[in-house]
Structure formats: structure tokens, C-alpha cells
Enzyme design. Sequence first.
Site, PDB file in Angstrom:
ATOM      1  N   GLU A 232     -47.168   6.049  -7.660  1.00 11.54           N
ATOM      2  CA  GLU A 232     -46.003   6.309  -6.093  1.00 11.54           C
ATOM      3  C   GLU A 232     -46.182   4.810  -5.632  1.00 11.54           C
ATOM      4  O   GLU A 232     -45.465   3.085  -5.288  1.00 11.54           O
ATOM      5  CB  GLU A 232     -47.790   4.580  -5.520  1.00 11.54           C
ATOM      6  CG  GLU A 232     -49.100   5.365  -5.488  1.00 11.54           C
ATOM      7  CD  GLU A 232     -50.433   4.759  -5.685  1.00 11.54           C
ATOM      8  OE1 GLU A 232     -51.328   4.938  -5.578  1.00 11.54           O
ATOM      9  OE2 GLU A 232     -50.500   2.950  -5.510  1.00 11.54           O
ATOM     10  N   GLU A 334     -56.067  10.811  -6.922  1.00  5.56           N
ATOM     11  CA  GLU A 334     -56.119   9.139  -6.517  1.00  5.56           C
ATOM     12  C   GLU A 334     -56.914   9.010  -5.465  1.00  5.56           C
ATOM     13  O   GLU A 334     -56.723   9.631  -3.983  1.00  5.56           O
ATOM     14  CB  GLU A 334     -55.556   7.457  -6.435  1.00  5.56           C
ATOM     15  CG  GLU A 334     -54.869   7.445  -8.018  1.00  5.56           C
ATOM     16  CD  GLU A 334     -53.885   6.085  -7.463  1.00  5.56           C
ATOM     17  OE1 GLU A 334     -54.652   5.370  -6.927  1.00  5.56           O
ATOM     18  OE2 GLU A 334     -53.607   5.372  -8.711  1.00  5.56           O
TER      19      GLU A 334
END
EC number: 3.2.1.58
Length: 448
Positions: A232, A334
Site C-alpha cells: 500500500e 485485501e
Amino acid sequence: MLSLKTLLCTLLTVSSVIANPVPARDPSSIQFVHEENKKRYYDYDNGALGEPIRGVNIGGWLVLEPYITPSLFEAFRTNDNNDDGIPVDEYHYCQYLGNDLAKSRLQSHWSTFYQEQDFANIASQGFNLVRIPIGYWAFATLDNDPYVTGLQESYLDQAIGWARNNSLKVWVDLHGAAGSQNGFDNSGLRDSYEFLEDSNLAVTTKALNYILKKYSAEEYLDTVIGIELINEPLGPVLDMDKMKNDYLLPAYEYLRNTIESNQIIIMHDAFQQFNYWDDFMTETDGYWGVTIDHHHYQVFDSSQLESSMDEHIQVACQWGTGVLDEAHWTVCGEFAAALTDCTKWVNSVGFGARYDGSWVNGDETSTYIGSCANNDDITSWSDQRKENTRRYVEAQLDAFEMRGGWIIWCYKTESSLEWDVQRLMYNGLFPQPLTDRQYPNQCNTTSS
């Protein structure tokens, strides 16, 4: 898992390649296979596995997250009225305790939170992969870092052994960079965005190269089928050109040209729009074994929380169709069952929840949408809420299986219901078997 997604809107475009990349090898147990306009799949055993990745994240273990293991952080509480004095991340957790005490508490956590029986359960429930986050500080540190270092690696190795024993595959995920790549608490250091500062980049690269070299060795390739270069990175606030040219491309070159490995690398999408990466590290430019990891949640923005159930389902299905023509093989690395941000500290320590109007982050506040009372008590959930959660889970699974599959966040927590796959399964909110559908064809697909 992250908490500041309302920042994510900027796009950057760049294309560059390194000279003379190693040519693609023949298909083997660590190569991806694809046909035009068809879902790509993983070739585990020199033949099609016949199913997409269906995995779980081993969150909150080797990288602390307060909402996953709140007991570790509640030990610092001095009053019941606010979170003053409670460390917000692993950096400050270790800083507050000092190295010796932090080491003692973390070793106790690492030794108990996950056991081989968890991996046996994961396999028996039909999952085929685990994604294991780990921070750079497990392998290399800055001079002033307070982190406990050098011990996490043995637990990661043990977990890879557990996975192998239970016929599970592994992604090793570099979840935190020096200086932080996103400012999220799960990067190790909240409210910092200094990943690409030269000294931070050097330490992170040192850690990454160690991971690439070790876990791309022949002894691991039967189990470790991907290494995520960094989790991320917050593209809208980072210099994307610098990240590509000084971090991502050198990592690929190191893997292919220096250690000559055919390990798969995973690149998070950096919160860019679909197809952003279509002109970077592509097969047509001589790159291979590159996967894009998309993460999707609908709870970190008030407008998302206010959406109707049909709107939530529509967005989830768009996550699936959005990647159908992307140039790379893709996985949703995710996502979650959560439809609220009520779980304590899911937005980080001290911020409250948008859903019940308690959110405060500097000048940012929220307005009341609904109550968070008894959120983790399934007996307080209405039948409608249970149905909505199951619908949402199934829609996401169907969406992500339009391409390479999914890895849900996360397998277990100390107390959360919405973020805990074990609890969701126990309460019938997550399908068992994984292909079971109470609400089929929500994305106009068929259940396998």
C-alpha cells in the site's frame, strides 16, 4: 488494512523499462499462464490448479495493528475517557517500552497468536494461500529505530513450514518501509510519508533484497509463490516516478538479473485507478512474473458507509469487472466483510468511528449514521445485518474470482467480528465451503 482512503484520488502516468531483462522461461510451478480474455490462474504443479487464489491474511502478527490485538495496547491505558498515552503503532509501542520489555512482550505475542493448528484450520476450510505481512525492521533498521529486530524472521520461517506441511502457498508481504510508505499505523509508523527519502529507501531496499534472495531460493519455491515489494504505497502523496525508477525496477532487476530467480513479484496498485499499471513492467516490454495487488474496502469514507446495500454490491462487482482488461495478472490481496468502521481502533488509536459520529482526526469530524454499540456481539446483530454481510462477502468473492482470486483481511483478531474470518465462518457469515452461495449471481457470474 488501511484507514485514510479518502486521500486517494490522484493519478500519475509513467512508463520505463530496464535494459535486457531476463527472457521469460518455460511455464513451471512458479509461472503464470494466461490466454487472451480469460482469467489467469496459478500453475502450482506444472498443470492448472483449476481454482483461483483463495487466501487469508495473517494480519496483526509480525506487524502489530492495535485493532487486531488491542490487549497489547490497552496495557498503556491511563484513563477510560480517551486514548491519551496509548502508542499508535509498533514504532511507538517499542519506543515506549524500551527494547528489552518490548522484546519480551512481542516474543510472547509471536509465539502464541498463531500456531500450526491455525494453518491446519485454514487449509481444512478450503483456503489455498496465506499472505504474511512483515516489516523492514525485521531485517534492517535505521540507527535511531526503536523496533525489536532480528527475531521475526524465525517466526516467518516457521510459518512457511506450517504452510508447507498443510499444502498452503505463501505470499511474503513487505508491509512496512523505513519512514513509512503511507502514514498508516500498519506500516509501523503512523503519520509519516518518508519512504522515498534516500536513507529510508536504502534501508528498505536492503531489507527487500534480503527477502527476495532468501525466499526466492530453491528451498522455498515450492511454498513461497510471491513476494510483495511493498504494501500500500500511498501513490497520491509519493513521487511515483522515483518509486518506480529507484525501488520497483531495481527490485525486478535484482531478482531477475542479479540472483536470476523466477520468483513472482507482487506490486500493490498504489491506490491508482484500474489500468494505471498497464504500461509498466509488461510482458510486451520483456517483463514477466509481475502481479498487481488491488485492495478494496467500503468503510473508510462516510459516503461509503451511507451507501445502500445494493450500492455496496454494485461497487463490489465493479471491482471485479474493473480488472478484466488489465495487462497484468491481478489478485485482490485485501478486502473485508466489514460494512462499518465500528471496530475499536480500526481507524487507528484515538480517531473514533465515522459510523457513530465519534470520528475526530485534526479538523476532520463525522456525523452520526448508526450505533456502534455491541458491534462485536453477534447476538445484537439483526437478521438483516447478517444477511447483508453474507451478501457482501459473496459478491466480493464472485467479483475477485473474475480474475486471479482473493486474500481476505484477516484470519483472526482478539475481539473483532467484522474483521475476523474465524468468527464470520462460525456465525455463517462467510461461506463454507468457499464456493457455497446463498446469494448467487450477484455479479452475473455463476458459482463454481
